[in-house]
Design an enzyme around this catalytic site. Sequence first.
Site, PDB file in Angstrom:
ATOM      1  N   PHE A 141     -35.696  -0.448   7.216  1.00  0.00           N
ATOM      2  CA  PHE A 141     -34.764  -1.580   7.193  1.00  0.00           C
ATOM      3  C   PHE A 141     -35.247  -2.599   8.202  1.00  0.00           C
ATOM      4  O   PHE A 141     -35.170  -2.388   9.412  1.00  0.00           O
ATOM      5  CB  PHE A 141     -33.325  -1.183   7.509  1.00  0.00           C
ATOM      6  N   ASP A 226     -41.082  -2.625  15.126  1.00  0.00           N
ATOM      7  CA  ASP A 226     -39.777  -3.273  14.971  1.00  0.00           C
ATOM      8  C   ASP A 226     -38.792  -2.536  15.862  1.00  0.00           C
ATOM      9  O   ASP A 226     -38.279  -1.469  15.513  1.00  0.00           O
ATOM     10  CB  ASP A 226     -39.337  -3.218  13.506  1.00  0.00           C
ATOM     11  N   LYS A 255     -31.206  -8.484  18.307  1.00  0.00           N
ATOM     12  CA  LYS A 255     -29.920  -7.860  18.600  1.00  0.00           C
ATOM     13  C   LYS A 255     -29.560  -7.901  20.089  1.00  0.00           C
ATOM     14  O   LYS A 255     -29.025  -8.887  20.563  1.00  0.00           O
ATOM     15  CB  LYS A 255     -29.887  -6.444  18.025  1.00  0.00           C
TER      16      LYS A 255
END
Length: 401
Positions: A141, A226, A255
């Site tokens: 994801f 990531d 984030k």
Amino acid sequence: MSTAAEHIAAAEAHSAHNYHPLPVVVASAEGAWVTDVEGRRYLDMLAGYSALNFGHRNARLIEAAKAQLDRVTLTSRAFHHDRFARFCTELAELCGMEMVLPMNTGAEAVETAVKTARKWGYRVKGVPDGQAKIVVAADNFHGRTTTIISFSTDPEARADFGPYTPGFEVVPYGDLAALEAALDDRTVAVLMEPIQGEAGVLVPPAGYWAGVRRLTEERGILFIADEIQSGLGRTGRTFASEHEGVVPDMYVLGKALGGGVVPVSAVVSSSEVLGVYRPGEHGSTFGGNPLACAVALEVLAMLRSGEYQQRACELGDHLHHELALLTGSGAVTQVRGRGLWAGVDIAPEHGAGRQISERLLERGVLVKDTHGSTIRLAPPLVISKEDLDWGLDQLRAVLSA
């Protein structure tokens, strides 16, 4: 609108149904707790998928934002501003790298990483134009843009959004032999998560991450980590890659970098890699804006203390010890994760992940399900041990019922 039901009805009527939120309407929050529009309090055990690593309305971050709001919020990259150089310098230093390309969202940073790897492949590695290949992992994801869902293996993410962007090869996550077989002269990068969050907090086999580093170094291929969800303290280290002593060629961050205040993301790498850009080739109006840099600079200062990484390590050990006891009871079939982050597979007879999430909501705990039978636990790193134990008590109560 005064009741939760009224808010939810209006949202259902006037917003696209691209999410299926739990029936709670948050009105205020502080630390690890939120309060809904009717005054009910809930313990947040999701933390915005790690965007709220430092808790809701962290005093240091709110103060940094307020101070910057009184000065300047946006210039665009058409001009320099007095927070930009310091932000890039300090983030590069935290990562042990040289250059930063700031963006806003995680998906935007992943898109930037993909573009960077391709340009580096053509300009530096000498791959023939239009033939660059990036190897990714199944069940990944990385976001929901058209290019990113082109290499997703999630049918919900892909269906009805084609035609898809070419140039990617998918291999099983954790299978080093499959990765090695996929690498060839056209491969410019391997893009993976050190822990797959959306897939259910999947941790690869020991030695896998170091093996990926070895293969990419041997073949002259960029290793892109990531760390949007796994990075910045969540696993007990600044970066999850550190658990195997790995430093990738490129970090993709987001984030928690914005402290739960503003969206901030970045690609961090060497001058050889990010130095391939020339003015006009890539950009973002809000990327690296003064407000974002001011908040992110405070995030970097907090990370340098090591306090939050230590809390995630200590509380994470406690979390996984308690969850292991649930596995022994039969209510939970498997627990995965690292630090203050766990994927909990619920035994089918106890209900689906969504049902467990709804029952926990009734008891004042916020979690989120994924892939049917799994719930994810990722409380803010500022949560107290007492609050963490209370949340776990509610999970036990739900499963025993």
